[in-house]
Design an enzyme around this catalytic site. Structure first.
Site, PDB file in Angstrom:
ATOM      1  CG  ASN A 145      64.320 -35.124  13.151  1.00  0.00           C
ATOM      2  OD1 ASN A 145      65.630 -35.564  13.006  1.00  0.00           O
ATOM      3  ND2 ASN A 145      63.630 -35.762  14.050  1.00  0.00           N
ATOM      4  CG  ASN A 186      58.112 -39.130  16.544  1.00  0.00           C
ATOM      5  OD1 ASN A 186      58.718 -39.675  15.510  1.00  0.00           O
ATOM      6  ND2 ASN A 186      59.472 -38.805  16.640  1.00  0.00           N
ATOM      7  CG  ASP A 210      59.844 -34.840   9.653  1.00  0.00           C
ATOM      8  OD1 ASP A 210      60.125 -34.300  10.413  1.00  0.00           O
ATOM      9  OD2 ASP A 210      60.050 -35.823   8.655  1.00  0.00           O
TER      10      ASP A 210
END
Length: 267
Positions: free
Chosen positions: A7, A149, A218
């Protein structure tokens, strides 16, 4: 084969960090989330100069996902999850690359927990579960990769008692994640480190990284066909310490070419 997810938290603002990481770590396939850039501002040339071909699904200021490859062009198979033709969020892209089908995702944050954002997160998760059901039993190797998330267990969050009301640790969200795994997916990093506290994200505030007050959000999930080839997995924690870096660190796996290999824990 080395597959990584990262990310980047704004691809253009952190492009030097991204390019340095790609040059140093050289993943064969890299999945990026939170591009925060429209399609026309994706830095395709800078990535091509490092040998990476790419497909991307951008969005101005928010979201955005991309798949990079230095082992041949990603062949796009899907853009966006099925189940909601009006969903305008750029959160999922899928491609065949290097003999593996890659689904790259950026699952909604969902906070505040009670309200439309949390409802959207749960609905999006159900759409992911529905689509994943068709992929887990496929004869082809498949990986679901990205920022989910969600902290699946208490080992995945610093001081879990402080996160009980957060959308990333809500019982409904954790249950959805485990229903996804129950389809037959392997959480690559956790499977090789069943009892280890591991983080992939640290907030910028309150000196979180220095205190190691992190979260593991993640993930790289492998269907049974691909899980047999899992050799090693880890987190490039040091990338989070670089100047102007994302608040996430890259997660990676190594796969054997065509048969099971001796497995190694994260480095």
């Amino acid at each position: 084969m080395r597959i990584a997810t990262y990310n980047v938290n704004g691809i253009n603002g952190r492009l030097p960090v991204l390019l340095h990481w790609l040059e140093r770590s050289a993943p064969d396939i890299a999945c990026l989330q939170e591009l925060k850039a429209p399609d026309e501002r994706f830095p395709a040339k800078a990535l091509a100069d490092l040998g990476y071909e790419a497909i991307w699904h951008g969005q101005k200021s928010w979201n955005g996902v991309a798949i990079l490859s230095r082992i041949g062009p990603p062949v796009e198979t899907r853009r966006g999850l099925p189940g909601d033709p009006d969903d305008s969020h750029s959160r999922y892209i899928e491609a065949a690359v290097g003999g593996v089908l890659i689904g790259n995702l950026y699952l909604p944050n969902g906070n505040p927990r009670a309200g439309p954002k949390f409802d959207y997160k749960l609905t999006w998760f159900e759409r992911l579960i529905g689509h994943a059901a068709a992929l887990t039993g496929a004869d082809m190797p498949v990986a679901l990769v990205g920022d989910f998330n969600v902290m699946p267990t208490e080992l995945d969050v610093y001081k879990p008692e402080r996160w009980l009301d957060d959308a990333l640790f809500a019982p409904e969200v954790r249950a959805a994640y485990h229903r996804l795994l129950d389809q037959g997916w392997t959480d690559a990093l956790r499977s090789l480190n069943p009892d280890t506290r591991i983080y992939t994200f640290w907030h910028y505030f309150r000196n979180a990284f220095a205190r190691d007050a992190g979260l593991r959000i993640d993930h790289i999930l492998l269907n049974p066909t691909l899980a047999k080839r899992l050799n090693a997995a880890g987190v490039e924690r040091e990338v989070r310490s670089w100047e102007k870096s994302s608040d996430h660190a890259p997660v990676w796996i190594e796969l054997s070419a065509d048969k099971p290999a001796r497995r190694r824990k994260q480095e």
